[in-house]
Design a protein around this motif. Structure first.
Motif, PDB file in Angstrom:
ATOM      1  N   GLU A 120       0.836  -1.197   0.000  1.00  0.00           N
ATOM      2  CA  GLU A 120       0.000   0.000   0.000  1.00  0.00           C
ATOM      3  C   GLU A 120       0.876   1.255   0.000  1.00  0.00           C
ATOM      4  OE1 GLU A 120      -3.549   2.162   2.629  1.00  0.00           O
ATOM      5  OE2 GLU A 120      -2.930   0.102   3.101  1.00  0.00           O
ATOM      6  N   LYS A 121       1.879   1.256   0.867  1.00  0.00           N
ATOM      7  CA  LYS A 121       2.801   2.384   0.903  1.00  0.00           C
ATOM      8  C   LYS A 121       3.608   2.461  -0.388  1.00  0.00           C
ATOM      9  CE  LYS A 121       3.628   2.863   5.897  1.00  0.00           C
ATOM     10  NZ  LYS A 121       4.677   2.797   6.948  1.00  0.00           N
ATOM     11  N   ALA A 122       4.003   1.305  -0.907  1.00  0.00           N
ATOM     12  CA  ALA A 122       4.783   1.282  -2.148  1.00  0.00           C
ATOM     13  C   ALA A 122       4.016   1.956  -3.275  1.00  0.00           C
ATOM     14  CB  ALA A 122       5.129  -0.152  -2.528  1.00  0.00           C
ATOM     15  N   ARG A 123       2.763   1.588  -3.429  1.00  0.00           N
ATOM     16  CA  ARG A 123       1.942   2.177  -4.494  1.00  0.00           C
ATOM     17  C   ARG A 123       1.735   3.681  -4.255  1.00  0.00           C
ATOM     18  NH1 ARG A 123      -0.754  -2.936  -3.867  1.00  0.00           N
ATOM     19  NH2 ARG A 123      -0.544  -4.193  -5.759  1.00  0.00           N
ATOM     20  N   TYR A 124       1.552   4.047  -3.003  1.00  0.00           N
ATOM     21  CA  TYR A 124       1.331   5.445  -2.660  1.00  0.00           C
ATOM     22  C   TYR A 124       2.505   6.311  -3.115  1.00  0.00           C
ATOM     23  CZ  TYR A 124       0.966   9.600   0.350  1.00  0.00           C
ATOM     24  OH  TYR A 124       0.926  10.884   0.833  1.00  0.00           O
ATOM     25  N   ASP A 134       8.350  10.474 -13.167  1.00  0.00           N
ATOM     26  CA  ASP A 134       9.445   9.513 -13.013  1.00  0.00           C
ATOM     27  C   ASP A 134       9.127   8.219 -13.773  1.00  0.00           C
ATOM     28  OD1 ASP A 134      11.050   7.297 -11.773  1.00  0.00           O
ATOM     29  OD2 ASP A 134      11.845   8.955 -10.599  1.00  0.00           O
ATOM     30  N   LYS A 135       9.874   7.961 -14.839  1.00  0.00           N
ATOM     31  CA  LYS A 135       9.605   6.799 -15.694  1.00  0.00           C
ATOM     32  C   LYS A 135       9.877   5.478 -14.969  1.00  0.00           C
ATOM     33  CE  LYS A 135      10.553   9.280 -19.991  1.00  0.00           C
ATOM     34  NZ  LYS A 135      11.434   9.364 -21.198  1.00  0.00           N
ATOM     35  N   ASP A 136      10.905   5.458 -14.117  1.00  0.00           N
ATOM     36  CA  ASP A 136      11.211   4.229 -13.377  1.00  0.00           C
ATOM     37  C   ASP A 136      10.078   3.873 -12.421  1.00  0.00           C
ATOM     38  OD1 ASP A 136      13.693   4.025 -14.635  1.00  0.00           O
ATOM     39  OD2 ASP A 136      14.682   5.233 -13.105  1.00  0.00           O
ATOM     40  N   ARG A 142       3.772  -0.771 -12.869  1.00  0.00           N
ATOM     41  CA  ARG A 142       3.268  -1.763 -13.817  1.00  0.00           C
ATOM     42  C   ARG A 142       3.592  -3.178 -13.354  1.00  0.00           C
ATOM     43  NH1 ARG A 142       5.167   1.184 -19.455  1.00  0.00           N
ATOM     44  NH2 ARG A 142       3.439   2.718 -19.557  1.00  0.00           N
ATOM     45  N   LEU A 143       4.795  -3.344 -12.809  1.00  0.00           N
ATOM     46  CA  LEU A 143       5.179  -4.663 -12.308  1.00  0.00           C
ATOM     47  C   LEU A 143       4.331  -5.068 -11.101  1.00  0.00           C
ATOM     48  CD1 LEU A 143       9.087  -4.843 -12.475  1.00  0.00           C
ATOM     49  CD2 LEU A 143       7.451  -6.223 -13.753  1.00  0.00           C
ATOM     50  N   LEU A 144       4.048  -4.114 -10.232  1.00  0.00           N
ATOM     51  CA  LEU A 144       3.235  -4.415  -9.053  1.00  0.00           C
ATOM     52  C   LEU A 144       1.815  -4.806  -9.454  1.00  0.00           C
ATOM     53  CD1 LEU A 144       4.245  -1.668  -6.451  1.00  0.00           C
ATOM     54  CD2 LEU A 144       4.963  -4.051  -6.534  1.00  0.00           C
ATOM     55  N   PRO A 147       2.017  -8.921 -11.473  1.00  0.00           N
ATOM     56  CA  PRO A 147       3.079  -9.690 -10.805  1.00  0.00           C
ATOM     57  C   PRO A 147       3.617 -10.852 -11.631  1.00  0.00           C
ATOM     58  CG  PRO A 147       0.939 -10.112  -9.792  1.00  0.00           C
ATOM     59  CD  PRO A 147       0.752  -8.953 -10.717  1.00  0.00           C
ATOM     60  N   ASN A 148       2.865 -11.295 -12.629  1.00  0.00           N
ATOM     61  CA  ASN A 148       3.343 -12.389 -13.475  1.00  0.00           C
ATOM     62  C   ASN A 148       4.282 -11.909 -14.578  1.00  0.00           C
ATOM     63  OD1 ASN A 148       1.834 -14.340 -12.058  1.00  0.00           O
ATOM     64  ND2 ASN A 148       0.003 -13.914 -13.285  1.00  0.00           N
ATOM     65  N   GLN A 149       4.357 -10.603 -14.746  1.00  0.00           N
ATOM     66  CA  GLN A 149       5.237 -10.040 -15.762  1.00  0.00           C
ATOM     67  C   GLN A 149       6.690 -10.128 -15.287  1.00  0.00           C
ATOM     68  OE1 GLN A 149       4.176  -6.083 -17.089  1.00  0.00           O
ATOM     69  NE2 GLN A 149       6.280  -5.620 -17.694  1.00  0.00           N
ATOM     70  N   LYS A 150       7.564 -10.606 -16.158  1.00  0.00           N
ATOM     71  CA  LYS A 150       8.971 -10.759 -15.795  1.00  0.00           C
ATOM     72  C   LYS A 150       9.668  -9.406 -15.833  1.00  0.00           C
ATOM     73  CE  LYS A 150      13.203 -13.292 -16.946  1.00  0.00           C
ATOM     74  NZ  LYS A 150      13.832 -14.259 -17.884  1.00  0.00           N
ATOM     75  N   PRO A 151      10.374  -9.021 -14.763  1.00  0.00           N
ATOM     76  CA  PRO A 151      11.074  -7.734 -14.762  1.00  0.00           C
ATOM     77  C   PRO A 151      12.253  -7.735 -15.730  1.00  0.00           C
ATOM     78  CG  PRO A 151      11.641  -8.980 -12.791  1.00  0.00           C
ATOM     79  CD  PRO A 151      10.538  -9.739 -13.483  1.00  0.00           C
TER      80      PRO A 151
END
Length: 268
Positions: A120-124, A134-136, A142-144, A147-151
């Motif tokens: 929750e804090k991460a998304r915030y 910030d593109k990163d 998007r990864l969060l 979750p099945n997407q490979k980084p």
């Protein structure tokens, strides 16, 4: 959280009071130049001198200073490592609009590491950084959400860094830099500058910043501008410093834009 920030501001205010009046007023009047001075001291591993300036600027809410103090506390540079202090400093910077701290908090809360995982804090915080462009942060969000997407390899390096696994992170950045990825080249240069996951080498940091700057990376251009401005890592050359600073600012890199504006005021 508010209580932690209040305590933090109180501590910083005490440090603020010990700064010499003349220096303190100069740094407050021109925080970008104060950050330049502190960053130059940081490059030379003079962490106490860097902290002295950043304490003053943090006492008046400067987001870059708060973030940089958090970095010193997280890595234990010139002081005992203190993750709680680092978290409070990052939080104060993020809440004041510091995009670097917003991204850093988003990363450390999105993985199980030295800090407890809290999505929750991460998304915030990642959303705050993403809204600032910030593109990163956008990619991490998007990864969060998927979750099945490979980084990507770069994202793996970023996650390893957020976990404090700097040796593994540096190896991935190095591999990507050798393939021509200038963002990874810049990340690796920062690591050489701080001695994160690699042996500290200002010369190697300067070499890699120069390569990335010449390829158009705004962060590296700013770092190179500081080196030429202060004579730390490069020979003192105000004209070349201004050249790289203008290039970085033209890409809307916030620290460069602030430094360029401050330099114009100082020149006038």
């Amino acid at each position: 959280m508010k209580k932690c920030i209040a305590v933090l501001v109180s501590i910083l205010s005490a440090s603020f009071a010990f700064a010499q009046d003349s220096d303190r007023s100069d740094w407050i009047r021109n925080p970008a130049m104060g950050n330049y001075k502190a960053y130059a001291e940081f490059k030379m591993a003079n962490y106490d001198a860097a902290r002295h300036v950043w304490d003053v600027l943090a006492g008046v809410g400067n987001t870059d200073a708060l973030f940089n103090l958090g970095m010193l506390a997280e890595d234990g540079l010139g002081e005992p490592k203190d993750l709680r202090k680092a978290e409070n400093l990052y939080t104060a910077s993020a809440q004041a609009g510091g995009f670097k701290a917003q991204y850093r908090l988003g990363m450390i809360y999105s993985s199980d590491g030295a800090f407890p995982k809290d999505l929750e804090k991460a998304r915030y915080y990642l959303n705050m950084a993403a809204l600032a462009g910030d593109k990163d942060a956008i990619e991490r969000l998007r990864l969060l959400e998927n979750p099945n997407q490979k980084p990507t390899e770069f994202q793996q390096a970023e996650m390893l860094s957020s976990l404090g696994k700097h040796l593994e992170s540096a190896e991935i950045y190095r591999r990507l830099a050798e393939r021509g990825d200038m963002l990874s080249q810049t990340r690796l240069a920062w690591m050489y500058e701080a001695g994160r996951g690699v042996d500290r080498s200002l010369d190697e940091a300067a070499r890699r910043f120069a390569m990335a700057a010449q390829s158009g990376n705004a962060e590296a251009q700013y770092a190179l501008a500081v080196m030429f401005k202060t004579g730390k890592g490069q020979a003192l050359d105000p004209e070349r410093s201004l050249y790289w600073l203008k290039l970085s600012a033209s890409q809307n890199y916030s620290p460069a834009k602030a430094a360029l504006a401050a330099q114009s005021i100082q020149d006038n």
